[in-house]
Write an enzyme that holds these catalytic residues in place. Structure first.
Site, PDB file in Angstrom:
ATOM      1  N   SER A 262      38.925  33.723  48.715  1.00  0.00           N
ATOM      2  CA  SER A 262      38.040  33.479  47.581  1.00  0.00           C
ATOM      3  C   SER A 262      36.730  34.224  47.786  1.00  0.00           C
ATOM      4  O   SER A 262      36.399  34.647  48.892  1.00  0.00           O
ATOM      5  CB  SER A 262      37.758  31.981  47.438  1.00  0.00           C
ATOM      6  OG  SER A 262      36.671  31.570  48.250  1.00  0.00           O
ATOM      7  N   ASP A 263      35.981  34.378  46.713  1.00  0.00           N
ATOM      8  CA  ASP A 263      34.599  34.815  46.853  1.00  0.00           C
ATOM      9  C   ASP A 263      33.748  33.586  47.156  1.00  0.00           C
ATOM     10  O   ASP A 263      34.221  32.451  47.168  1.00  0.00           O
ATOM     11  CB  ASP A 263      34.130  35.543  45.591  1.00  0.00           C
ATOM     12  CG  ASP A 263      33.079  36.598  45.889  1.00  0.00           C
ATOM     13  OD1 ASP A 263      32.337  36.430  46.877  1.00  0.00           O
ATOM     14  OD2 ASP A 263      32.987  37.580  45.135  1.00  0.00           O
TER      15      ASP A 263
END
Length: 713
Positions: A262-263
């Site tokens: 994920s960011d």
């Protein structure tokens, strides 16, 4: 891809508790608070000891990395090593030009060199994983992260994606001078509405597959170990919960067996999007859609066991995500060599790395104008004035140069570099408009160094205007009013606008050129290096034209230059048609001719192309001037009639060619089905090659008109 690590992965999975499995999917930040409800660095060590964290970001330094790694390897139940990641974007100690600048070189070797130097320095300092390359295509220079990508073209971006992955990863991730690459942000992040970072993206399947996905596919095919999901929604579904893009396309169609990370806190942000009801729902949606590792926020590790027990997360999906993380660790060689050798640490840029950065920066510079020919600076000039806010500034490194880690090694100044390059010339330096005017009046020629500070580009740096900040345009006008010869050096991280770009005799676009950028600028200004860069992105006349890009689709009423007074066309009432500077534009201190394309064969069937047939394109290029230089030969195609309207032009080949004065050569390209087909707009996407006539165009810019016709039967 099955490897000999798979049996070991299976054995580890069989020994792991659900809590330890979810721990492998957690990435925590070192030294920063991880957001609402998340732990800070004070708890990372405890999580490592308990097997409740699989990777850590923002921990730099071999000594600290080894200390935390010992906790995970020697004190946790299973001894699974950690992966340490960092935003190594365009350099570690040795800062190379920003990626957008690197694309201007039209030479992917620049990116591969950057990747190799960065990997060597970062791995020696305890980093295993670089959150790069960013391969987001964008057509909107208001978006600050345009600086971090490679412009507006999917083919050019794809070539650079492959090169950067090769540079980072080499032949083996286990080598002590390589790091895992991370292709980001998946997908269509650069299509954010209004150029506003993190904003909505609404894109057809056709454009998704023809524009935004190809660079990611290229990175995956080059072996990228990881992919990062994007902050934005894609057609109403946040990218972190988008089953179509993450699972159906990336992991299904492409067979990607690496890690999807994920960011920053983006899994928790599914709640803010209005897609998830709460943290538990966000964890369920992200993991089910194909996100494997949660960065910074902690929804998966907090809620995973309960979701698993309730049947809301499948054990099969959990084991798949954990296996991907373990596979990365095996490929990095961390089970055999978890610690960084303290004797191998590289503490500063080496002379070889600096030389590579200087060469790269010079290849990235683009001469936008030079008429009358103010540049290169005459060797007989007795006095040169160097003025403007960036003449004496070291702010040349660009975005994503991280705090104390990398700013320990700043660039020098253009003024000092020119003084060193012109030892027999008096080099004046002034800042402020009155002082600059006085210096210009006292000099034979003036170099005005203006631009955009590094902190105005990059993440969260959207601009509603693209003009020079402050009174810099007034400074240029004041120097111009002296009537003395002058040239402008433009520093920045995106295309900028301003009427001065049409009137300045010479404009050298230097971007944010990195640690040796000041020397590279001096090399080009003095003619020690002949500029050969080209624009990887269109320069608009005003921000009102945005988005503007070369590979546009025609309309039913396109602008016709032969009938400029016809108002019923797709054009602006208050602007000339077209950009200020087109994609592929760039001047030189010499002159070139690029011939038309010769096709072999001139006709081929669609079936033959689908079966692997190719078309060879031969182009003659000649240096017609009196100085050695580089020309970038560009090849474009246009499908005249298609079931899905095609762009007026698509880049499908380029070659940067060095030629001595008077020298000629031939450049060869090969066109295949990949170059001559396109994706349909079906929900699942189909790639087709259709019969018809295709214009094959060659030249030195995207506006070239020299073409031959290929007939596809």
């Amino acid at each position: 891809m099955t490897t000999d690590h798979e049996p070991a992965i299976a054995r580890l999975l069989a020994r792991m508790t659900p809590a330890e499995k979810f721990g492998q999917l957690q990435q925590l930040a070192w030294g920063w608070n991880t957001g609402p409800g998340g732990p800070g660095s004070e708890t990372v060590e405890a999580a490592a000891r308990a097997g409740r964290v699989g990777s850590v970001l923002n921990l730099a330094g071999a000594e600290q990395a080894n200390a935390l790694q010992r906790v995970a390897v020697e004190e946790s139940r299973l001894g699974i090593p950690l992966v340490f990641g960092l935003d190594v974007i365009h350099g570690y100690w040795t800062t190379f030009p920003i990626p957008l600048a690197q694309a201007a070189a039209f030479d992917p070797d620049v990116a591969e060199t950057d990747g190799a130097v960065s990997a060597r320095e970062a791995r020696a300092d305890g980093i295993h994983w670089a959150f790069s390359p960013m391969v987001d295509l964008t057509r909107d220079p208001r978006w600050g992260r345009i600086a971090e990508g490679h412009g507006e073209d999917p083919y050019l971006t794809a070539r650079y994606a492959q090169a950067k992955v090769r540079g980072y990863q080499g032949r083996s991730l286990a080598d002590p001078d390589r790091v895992a690459a991370c292709a980001k942000h998946f997908v269509a992040y650069g299509g954010a509405e209004g150029g506003r970072d993190y904003n909505t993206v609404d894109v057809s399947e056709h454009r998704l597959r023809d524009l935004y996905l190809p660079p990611f596919l290229a990175a995956v095919e080059a072996g990228a170990a990881t992919v990062m999901a994007a902050f934005n929604t894609v057609n109403g579904v946040p990218a972190h919960a988008n089953t179509h893009t993450l699972t159906e396309v990336l992991k299904g169609e492409w067979g990607f067996d690496g890690v999807v990370v994920s960011d920053w806190a983006a899994v928790a942000e599914l709640v803010a999007h209005g897609h998830a009801a709460d943290g538990a729902d966000a964890a369920r949606l992200a993991l089910a859609a194909g996100t494997d590792v949660e960065m910074a926020s902690t929804t998966v590790v907090e809620h995973g066991e309960d979701l698993l027990a309730r049947g809301l997360i499948s054990e099969q999906r959990l084991d798949d995500a954990v296996a991907r993380v373990l596979r990365l660790k095996f490929r990095l060689g961390l089970f055999d060599r978890p610690y960084t050798d303290p004797d191998a640490v590289i503490g500063e840029p080496t002379p070889a790395a600096r030389a590579a950065a200087r060469t790269a920066a010079a290849r990235c510079l683009v001469l936008l104008r030079n008429s009358p020919a103010v540049l290169p600076l005459s060797p007989t000039a007795a006095t040169v004035a160097v003025v403007g806010p960036f003449a004496g500034s070291t702010d040349l490194l660009g975005t994503w140069v991280l705090g104390e880690t990398q700013r320990r090694f700043p660039a020098g100044t253009v003024h000092d570099a020119l003084r060193a390059a012109l030892p027999d010339t008096t080099v004046l330096h002034a800042d402020g408009i009155p002082e600059s005017v006085a210096a210009a009046l006292a000099a034979d020629v003036t170099v005005v160094v203006v631009g955009e500070p590094s902190d105005l580009s990059g993440e969260a740096a959207t601009r509603s205007e693209l003009t020079l900040p402050g009174d810099q345009e007034d400074l240029i006008a004041a120097v111009a009013a002296t009537g003395r010869p002058y040239a402008v050096v433009l520093i920045g991280g995106r295309p900028l606008t301003g009427a001065w770009l049409d009137t300045a005799p010479a404009v050298l676009l230097a971007w944010h050129p990195g640690i040796e950028g000041h020397h590279a600028i001096a090399d080009v200004l003095t003619g020690a290096v002949n500029p050969g860069g080209k624009l990887p992105v269109t320069f608009p006349r005003t921000v009102g034209q945005v988005p503007i890009y070369y590979n546009r689709e025609n309309t039913g009423r396109p602008y016709d230059p032969e009938h400029p007074d016809n108002p019923f066309v797709s054009a602006y009432l208050d602007l000339p048609d077209g950009p200020r500077f087109p994609f592929g534009h760039g001047c030189s201190y010499t002159t070139f001719t690029v011939g038309g394309p010769t096709l072999t064969p001139t006709a081929v069937t669609a079936d033959a192309l689908r079966a692997g047939a190719t078309v060879e394109v031969t182009v003659a290029v000649h240096n017609t001037g009196d100085r050695a230089g580089d020309e970038v030969v560009q090849l474009y195609v246009r499908d005249r009639v298609a079931s899905i309207v095609q762009p007026v032009r698509r880049l499908r080949g380029f070659r940067r060619v060095p030629l001595a004065a008077g020298e000629s050569t031939e450049v060869r390209f090969t066109l295949s089905a990949d170059d001559l087909g396109f994706w349909t707009g079906d929900p699942t996407g189909r790639f087709v090659v259709e019969p018809g006539e295709v214009d094959v165009v060659t030249g030195a810019t995207s506006t070239t008109t020299t073409a031959s016709t290929l007939t596809i039967g």
